[in-house]
Design an enzyme around this catalytic site. Structure first.
Site, short mmCIF file in Angstrom:
data_model
loop_
_atom_site.label_atom_id
_atom_site.label_comp_id
_atom_site.label_asym_id
_atom_site.label_seq_id
_atom_site.Cartn_x
_atom_site.Cartn_y
_atom_site.Cartn_z
N ARG A 1 21.81 23.17 -48.89
CA ARG A 1 23.02 22.84 -49.66
C ARG A 1 23.33 23.93 -50.69
O ARG A 1 24.47 24.34 -50.85
CB ARG A 1 22.82 21.48 -50.35
CG ARG A 1 22.88 20.34 -49.33
CD ARG A 1 22.87 19.00 -50.02
NE ARG A 1 21.59 18.69 -50.61
CZ ARG A 1 20.80 17.67 -50.24
NH1 ARG A 1 21.16 16.88 -49.25
NH2 ARG A 1 19.67 17.45 -50.85
N PHE B 1 30.10 13.68 -43.22
CA PHE B 1 28.82 12.97 -43.34
C PHE B 1 28.19 13.31 -44.70
O PHE B 1 27.07 13.79 -44.79
CB PHE B 1 27.86 13.34 -42.19
CG PHE B 1 28.49 13.28 -40.82
CD1 PHE B 1 28.52 12.08 -40.11
CD2 PHE B 1 29.06 14.41 -40.24
CE1 PHE B 1 29.11 12.03 -38.84
CE2 PHE B 1 29.64 14.36 -38.98
CZ PHE B 1 29.66 13.17 -38.27
N ASP C 1 32.51 10.02 -45.55
CA ASP C 1 31.38 9.24 -45.04
C ASP C 1 31.91 7.89 -44.59
O ASP C 1 32.88 7.37 -45.14
CB ASP C 1 30.30 9.05 -46.12
CG ASP C 1 28.95 8.74 -45.51
OD1 ASP C 1 28.10 9.63 -45.41
OD2 ASP C 1 28.74 7.56 -45.09
N ASN D 1 35.50 7.38 -40.44
CA ASN D 1 34.66 7.87 -39.36
C ASN D 1 34.96 9.37 -39.20
O ASN D 1 36.11 9.75 -38.96
CB ASN D 1 35.00 7.10 -38.08
CG ASN D 1 34.12 7.51 -36.93
OD1 ASN D 1 33.67 8.66 -36.84
ND2 ASN D 1 33.86 6.57 -36.04
N ALA D 2 33.94 10.20 -39.35
CA ALA D 2 34.17 11.65 -39.34
C ALA D 2 34.76 12.12 -38.00
O ALA D 2 35.56 13.06 -37.98
CB ALA D 2 32.87 12.38 -39.63
N ASP E 1 26.98 17.54 -41.28
CA ASP E 1 25.57 17.13 -41.42
C ASP E 1 25.41 15.69 -40.96
O ASP E 1 25.14 14.78 -41.75
CB ASP E 1 25.14 17.28 -42.90
CG ASP E 1 23.68 16.89 -43.11
OD1 ASP E 1 22.90 16.97 -42.14
OD2 ASP E 1 23.32 16.52 -44.24
N CYS F 1 19.70 17.02 -37.15
CA CYS F 1 18.34 16.60 -37.53
C CYS F 1 17.68 15.83 -36.40
O CYS F 1 16.71 15.11 -36.63
CB CYS F 1 18.36 15.80 -38.84
SG CYS F 1 19.41 14.35 -38.78
N1 SAH Z 1 24.95 15.31 -45.99
C1 SAH Z 1 24.15 14.31 -46.66
C2 SAH Z 1 23.27 13.52 -45.73
C3 SAH Z 1 23.99 12.90 -44.59
S1 SAH Z 1 23.12 11.65 -43.79
C4 SAH Z 1 23.31 14.98 -47.75
O1 SAH Z 1 23.18 16.20 -47.73
O2 SAH Z 1 22.78 14.27 -48.58
C5 SAH Z 1 24.30 11.09 -42.66
C6 SAH Z 1 25.44 10.33 -43.27
O3 SAH Z 1 26.40 10.13 -42.24
C7 SAH Z 1 25.11 8.93 -43.78
O4 SAH Z 1 25.50 8.84 -45.13
C8 SAH Z 1 25.95 7.98 -42.93
O5 SAH Z 1 26.51 6.92 -43.68
C9 SAH Z 1 27.03 8.89 -42.43
N2 SAH Z 1 27.66 8.55 -41.15
C10 SAH Z 1 27.09 8.06 -40.02
N3 SAH Z 1 27.98 7.99 -39.03
C11 SAH Z 1 29.16 8.45 -39.53
C12 SAH Z 1 30.45 8.64 -38.98
N4 SAH Z 1 30.72 8.36 -37.70
N5 SAH Z 1 31.41 9.15 -39.77
C13 SAH Z 1 31.15 9.47 -41.07
N6 SAH Z 1 29.94 9.29 -41.63
C14 SAH Z 1 28.96 8.80 -40.87
#
Ligand code: SAH
Length: 442
Positions: free
Chosen positions: A262, A277, A298, A325-326, A346, A386
């Protein structure tokens, strides 16, 4: 340095030395025949107990090879274990001839029956665990610059610290702990006491509300092991203040594995930025230091609320948190012809098992393809995975397919993994799961 022959005879001598020949070997004094320690090969099932009295688990040839190649897990199909072994016991590992190989935690439920603790014939007692914990903490003292300023780190990273099934994260003066296998779960009181002795935390939270525990026959559980519920705990990442809620946040409160990525991503941020995300906005807030405006997305309302709170705490006003939804947002933005100068992807692990790899790759391809469509020339894409099931090469190939479908040429600026307080164990690919590519789209 290569030696040059000074005469034909010399050349022959050197040739013999290089390839070895009887005459060369014969001029050396004959070594006395090697004295083999005479140890009778024990009969399977009647192997003598070790120095510290643990039951012995016998490993197949295949498992012995796996251990010697550096792996730390042995599957149930590769062992012969005494009938009355209970889950969580420490066992001695021996090969089929009875030779000692190491000591390990035994699991009665998981397909991973044996997880290596040590290759030495040493007692596995309280002192052993004190030493292992101290060794793990010593690494963090080296790799974390200024720990008292940052106030957060993964202190114990399971198998990679030779403490299989144990995770310990530090957030300020509190610890968050996961005991993911029978053996560590049965010893969680011991670990809590040892951590208390070593680190004197204000509180120790147990975050055993994770699905992987089901493979071990362990229930979901979370709560306090020591002290009172700590509430939100602040820590620093570079210049950004973050907050972890140890009891209700995702994972142990935050995603510490991405910490260094980050900060590094922040270096390349500019113009209009999009953090997909985002969870609590940890990438978004790094981007916000250099970008004009950041959209952080998110699917979870709770995550976005936390992100807004953290942005306010940092007095940051150029980040907008959206609950969406991303996949949908990326599609809508690309259909609308939007452009971004910085994008972070991410996502959560799309591949949770071998069966879902294909679907996961489609997911990674789709979000990366959309991101390439959205990138302005010269923009930075930070793209992560991940899923340990998707290895570095496969992930990179998928990103390349997305780039070529989007007809973009892409520079790789950095190929990164998890932060240094999440070491990997050489020979155990499962401990290397996080991939982070920092790309520049031409
Ligand atoms: N980038 C963050 C960690 C992300 S973890 C950091 O650095 O701290 C993954 C995240 O994706 C979670 O918060 C989850 O709520 C979100 N997520 C899962 N599916 C998703 C989707 N389809 N669209 C958007 N967000 C999503």
């Amino acid at each position: 340095m290569s030696e040059h022959p000074r005469s034909p005879k010399d050349a022959r001598r050197m040739e013999r030395l290089k390839h070895g020949s009887r005459s060369v070997r014969d001029v050396r004094p004959r070594a006395a025949p090697r004295q083999r320690a005479h140890r009778p090969a024990p009969v399977l099932g009647s192997i003598q107990a070790g120095t510290s009295g643990e039951p012995t688990v016998v490993l197949s040839k295949r498992a012995v090879d796996r251990l010697s190649e550096g792996h730390a897990w042995i599957y149930r199909s590769d062992i012969a274990a005494p009938d009355k072994l209970s889950g969580g016991e420490v066992v001695r590992l021996a090969d089929e001839r009875g030779w000692f190989l190491g000591k390990a935690f035994y699991g009665s439920r998981s397909q991973i029956a044996v997880r290596l603790l040590t290759r030495e014939d040493e007692p596995v007692d309280e002192q052993f665990f004190v030493h292992r914990l101290a060794q793990a903490i010593a690494l963090r003292d080296v790799v974390r610059p200024d720990p008292e300023r940052r106030q957060a780190a993964r202190l114990v990273h399971g198998e990679a610290d030779l403490l299989p099934g144990l995770i310990v994260d530090r957030y300020a003066d509190c610890l968050s702990m996961q005991t993911l296998i029978e053996a560590t779960d049965a010893r969680r009181e011991l670990f809590a006491s040892l951590l208390e002795r070593l680190l004197a935390p204000r509180a120790i939270v147990e975050r055993n509300d994770v699905r992987v525990r089901a493979h071990e026959g362990l229930e979901q559980r979370k709560g306090m092991l020591r002290g009172e519920s700590p509430g939100p705990v602040e820590f620093l990442e570079g210049e950004v203040k973050l907050v972890a809620d140890l009891l209700s946040g995702q994972k142990t409160g935050a995603f510490l594995d991405q910490a260094e990525n980050r900060i590094e991503a922040g270096r390349y941020a500019k113009g209009r930025a999009l953090d997909c995300f985002t969870y609590g906005g940890a990438f978004a807030l790094q981007l916000a230091r250099k970008a004009e405006r950041v959209i952080a997305v998110d699917i979870s309302e709770q995550a976005a609320a936390q992100g807004r709170e953290v942005a306010a705490r940092n007095r940051v006003e150029n980040v907008e948190f959206k609950v969406a939804n991303a996949f949908d947002l990326l599609r809508a933005e690309s259909e609308a012809g939007a452009h971004y100068d910085t994008i972070v992807l991410d996502p959560p692990a799309f591949a949770k098992s071998k069966d879902t790899i294909e679907a996961a790759l489609r997911g990674y391809k789709e979000i990366n393809l959309r991101a390439f469509h959205l990138m302005s020339p010269g923009g930075a894409l930070v793209t992560c995975s991940c899923s340990f099931q998707v290895d570095d090469a496969t992930f990179e190939r998928t990103v390349l397919q997305a780039a070529s479908d989007a007809r973009r040429s892409v520079q790789v600026i950095e190929r990164r993994g998890a932060a240094k307080d999440h070491p990997t164990l050489l020979g155990v690919p499962e401990t290397r799961y996080l991939k982070c590519l920092i790309l520049r789209v031409l």
